[in-house]
Design a protein around this motif. Structure first.
Motif, short mmCIF file in Angstrom:
data_model
loop_
_atom_site.label_atom_id
_atom_site.label_comp_id
_atom_site.label_asym_id
_atom_site.label_seq_id
_atom_site.Cartn_x
_atom_site.Cartn_y
_atom_site.Cartn_z
N ALA A 103 -10.64 24.31 64.20
CA ALA A 103 -9.93 24.41 65.47
C ALA A 103 -10.81 24.91 66.60
CB ALA A 103 -8.72 25.33 65.30
N GLN A 104 -11.82 25.69 66.27
CA GLN A 104 -12.53 26.45 67.30
C GLN A 104 -13.96 25.98 67.53
OE1 GLN A 104 -11.28 30.51 67.47
NE2 GLN A 104 -13.39 31.20 67.65
N VAL A 105 -14.54 25.31 66.55
CA VAL A 105 -15.96 24.98 66.63
C VAL A 105 -16.12 23.46 66.66
CG1 VAL A 105 -18.11 25.02 65.31
CG2 VAL A 105 -16.73 27.09 65.49
N ALA A 106 -16.96 22.99 67.58
CA ALA A 106 -17.28 21.56 67.60
C ALA A 106 -17.94 21.18 66.28
CB ALA A 106 -18.22 21.27 68.77
N ALA A 107 -17.68 19.97 65.82
CA ALA A 107 -18.02 19.55 64.46
C ALA A 107 -19.46 19.91 64.07
CB ALA A 107 -17.81 18.05 64.32
N PRO A 108 -19.63 20.75 63.03
CA PRO A 108 -20.98 21.08 62.58
C PRO A 108 -21.63 19.91 61.86
CG PRO A 108 -19.35 22.70 61.83
CD PRO A 108 -18.61 21.50 62.30
N ALA A 109 -22.96 19.92 61.84
CA ALA A 109 -23.70 18.88 61.13
C ALA A 109 -23.75 19.15 59.63
CB ALA A 109 -25.12 18.79 61.68
N LEU A 110 -23.68 20.43 59.24
CA LEU A 110 -23.79 20.78 57.83
C LEU A 110 -23.35 22.21 57.60
CD1 LEU A 110 -27.31 21.91 56.75
CD2 LEU A 110 -26.88 21.23 59.12
N ALA A 111 -23.13 22.53 56.33
CA ALA A 111 -22.84 23.91 55.93
C ALA A 111 -23.70 24.25 54.72
CB ALA A 111 -21.36 24.08 55.60
N ILE A 112 -24.19 25.48 54.70
CA ILE A 112 -24.96 26.00 53.57
C ILE A 112 -24.23 27.23 53.06
CG2 ILE A 112 -27.14 27.00 52.79
CD1 ILE A 112 -28.52 25.31 54.95
N ILE A 113 -23.81 27.20 51.80
CA ILE A 113 -23.11 28.32 51.18
C ILE A 113 -24.13 29.14 50.41
CG2 ILE A 113 -21.11 28.98 49.82
CD1 ILE A 113 -20.57 27.05 52.23
N GLY A 114 -24.28 30.41 50.76
CA GLY A 114 -25.41 31.18 50.28
C GLY A 114 -25.23 31.89 48.96
N GLU A 115 -24.51 31.29 48.01
CA GLU A 115 -24.41 31.87 46.67
C GLU A 115 -25.79 31.93 46.03
OE1 GLU A 115 -21.98 33.20 44.98
OE2 GLU A 115 -20.10 32.54 45.91
N PRO A 116 -26.00 32.84 45.07
CA PRO A 116 -27.34 33.00 44.50
C PRO A 116 -27.78 31.81 43.65
CG PRO A 116 -25.77 34.45 43.40
CD PRO A 116 -25.05 33.87 44.58
N THR A 117 -28.76 31.06 44.13
CA THR A 117 -29.33 29.92 43.42
C THR A 117 -30.84 30.06 43.27
OG1 THR A 117 -29.72 28.62 45.42
CG2 THR A 117 -27.54 28.39 44.37
N GLN A 118 -31.38 31.24 43.59
CA GLN A 118 -32.83 31.45 43.64
C GLN A 118 -33.49 30.48 44.64
OE1 GLN A 118 -33.56 31.39 39.24
NE2 GLN A 118 -34.31 33.47 39.58
N MET A 119 -32.73 30.20 45.70
CA MET A 119 -33.15 29.36 46.82
C MET A 119 -33.34 27.89 46.42
SD MET A 119 -32.91 31.53 49.19
CE MET A 119 -33.31 30.42 50.53
N ARG A 120 -32.78 27.47 45.29
CA ARG A 120 -32.71 26.04 44.97
C ARG A 120 -31.48 25.43 45.63
NH1 ARG A 120 -33.03 24.53 38.81
NH2 ARG A 120 -33.04 22.45 39.76
N ILE A 121 -31.51 24.12 45.81
CA ILE A 121 -30.39 23.42 46.43
C ILE A 121 -29.37 23.05 45.37
CG2 ILE A 121 -29.67 21.42 47.77
CD1 ILE A 121 -32.49 21.27 48.90
N VAL B 114 -25.20 24.31 48.43
CA VAL B 114 -25.23 25.73 48.08
C VAL B 114 -26.69 26.14 47.95
CG1 VAL B 114 -24.50 27.49 46.42
CG2 VAL B 114 -23.06 25.47 46.82
N CYS B 115 -27.07 27.22 48.60
CA CYS B 115 -28.45 27.70 48.53
C CYS B 115 -28.51 29.15 49.01
CB CYS B 115 -29.38 26.83 49.38
SG CYS B 115 -31.12 27.34 49.30
N GLY B 116 -28.97 30.05 48.15
CA GLY B 116 -29.07 31.44 48.56
C GLY B 116 -30.00 32.22 47.66
N PRO B 117 -30.35 33.42 48.07
CA PRO B 117 -31.29 34.23 47.29
C PRO B 117 -30.63 34.93 46.11
CG PRO B 117 -30.56 35.44 49.23
CD PRO B 117 -29.95 34.06 49.32
N GLY B 118 -31.43 35.25 45.12
CA GLY B 118 -30.93 35.96 43.94
C GLY B 118 -30.53 35.00 42.84
N SER B 119 -30.24 35.58 41.69
CA SER B 119 -29.88 34.78 40.51
C SER B 119 -28.45 35.04 40.12
CB SER B 119 -30.80 35.13 39.34
OG SER B 119 -30.33 34.58 38.13
#
Length: 379
Positions: A155-173, A335-340
């Motif tokens: 409702a509030q933000v013009a359409a984003p190009a992408l989203a990255i969810i930062g759950e721990p993946t050790q920075m893998r995609i 999904v991509c974020g630091p940690g395991s």
């Protein structure tokens, strides 16, 4: 609130860990701290409260109010420390041998800290497209907050190009994971003395039929080598051996890899509940629903994440996240974020200093991506 203009990721992580945001507690103190921090750095900040106003999501934007931005998203709640043996206070960040220990350090306050630490450097740039921060509540107990957050985002933000969810993946995609759907079926019958069962209506018998159907589906998934799984987690019914049971509750969940598996399970359950014995009723409700993340239309998110320094090859994740909610509304999501994830929910949960440093580099690259000149439209 006075906020230091140059707080490092570790300093912010120390502050975030100190807030006990276990899911049964309010997260408002943490959210208000983040809101003050972001407001001090000229971000546009909005809170999206739960119905009872005890919790809130946070949506913030840095840069121009235009389409084509990037969403960086994480959850603010953590799992309990009850009955876990910690070597130090779980809500005090402790450094040992290059690891930072504390509840939520990996899952996922480390990612949130890296986002917040990067905000001043983002603001020093002239951004061509925005960076949106989206932090939710109650992810750990069924992703209860994120639907409200995504609705406000739309409702509030013009359409984003992408989203990255930062759950721990050790920075893998992470490009794919199963969904999670929790269900409760409460059968109500008519209690009677067991000397003449015809005077009552058993709630356990139709519940047992449902369980048998679900168990058959589980075995079928296993035989077919399907990634979908199903589990009957709890059955509770009856009062005594000599009383026709007047109630029975079944709690069950399944984790589908795609919409076809969802439809198969739902059809089987509808059939199992369609012909109940006389005198028996059932209340069947979904108590949790987390959509799967698929590789459908997520090429743009994969491309940008790799550009920012996310590691390859792509990963199929064994755990669920909030990513499917963003994908459902048409936002390419990874999904991509630091940690395991191996450290998540564990006593003495930790994240490596090197992982936080990798997240810092990722966030600086995100700022460079947002500041890059946009292609000139051609006629």
């Amino acid at each position: 609130m006075i906020v230091s203009p140059g707080m490092s990721t570790v300093e912010i992580l120390r502050t975030l860990v100190a807030f006990d945001t276990t899911s049964h507690r309010s997260n408002l103190e943490l959210i208000h701290w983040i809101a003050d921090y972001l407001a001090a750095h000229r971000a546009r900040v909005h809170l999206v409260h739960s119905e009872d106003a005890r919790k809130a999501n946070l949506l913030a934007s840095i840069g121009p109010d235009t389409a084509g931005g990037m969403v960086l998203s994480g959850h603010s709640d953590v799992v309990p420390v009850t009955d876990q043996h910690w070597s130090a206070n779980p809500f005090t960040l402790t450094e040992r041998d290059g690891r930072f220990h504390g509840r939520g350090a990996a899952d996922m306050k480390g990612f949130i800290a890296a986002c917040l630490s990067a905000v001043p450097s983002w603001q020093r740039r002239t951004l061509s497209r925005p960076i949106h921060l989206a932090f939710s509540y109650d992810e750990e107990i069924g992703c209860l907050g994120v639907p409200r957050l995504v609705s406000r985002l739309q409702a509030q933000v013009a359409a984003p190009a992408l989203a990255i969810i930062g759950e721990p993946t050790q920075m893998r995609i992470g490009v794919r994971h199963r969904g999670f759907f929790g269900h409760r079926a409460l059968f109500s019958g008519l209690p009677a003395h067991s000397s003449d069962p015809s005077l009552g209506a058993s709630a356990i018998e139709p519940a047992a039929y449902l369980v048998t159907c679900l168990a058959g589906l589980r075995r079928a998934f296993a035989r077919q080598g399907s990634a979908a799984t199903l589990n009957i987690g709890r059955i509770d019914g009856g009062t005594a051996i000599n009383i026709v049971p007047g109630c029975c509750e079944v709690l069950w969940e399944f984790r589908p890899q795609d919409d076809a598996a969802v439809a198969l399970v739902h059809d089987a359950v509808r059939q199992a509940l369609a012909d109940l014995p006389t005198g028996v009723t059932v209340q069947a409700v979904q108590v949790a629903g987390v959509p799967a993340l698929s590789t459908r239309n997520n090429g743009a998110a994969v491309s940008v994440a790799r550009e920012l320094g996310a590691l390859w090859p792509e990963a199929d994740l064994p755990f669920g996240t909030e990513a499917g909610f963003f994908q459902q509304v048409g936002i390419p999501t990874v999904v991509c974020g630091p940690g395991s994830i191996a450290q998540a929910h564990q006593p003495d949960e930790w994240i490596c200093a090197t992982q936080l440093q990798a997240a810092d580099r990722f966030m600086q690259s995100a700022g460079a991506w947002a500041a890059a000149s946009l292609p000139v439209p051609t006629a």
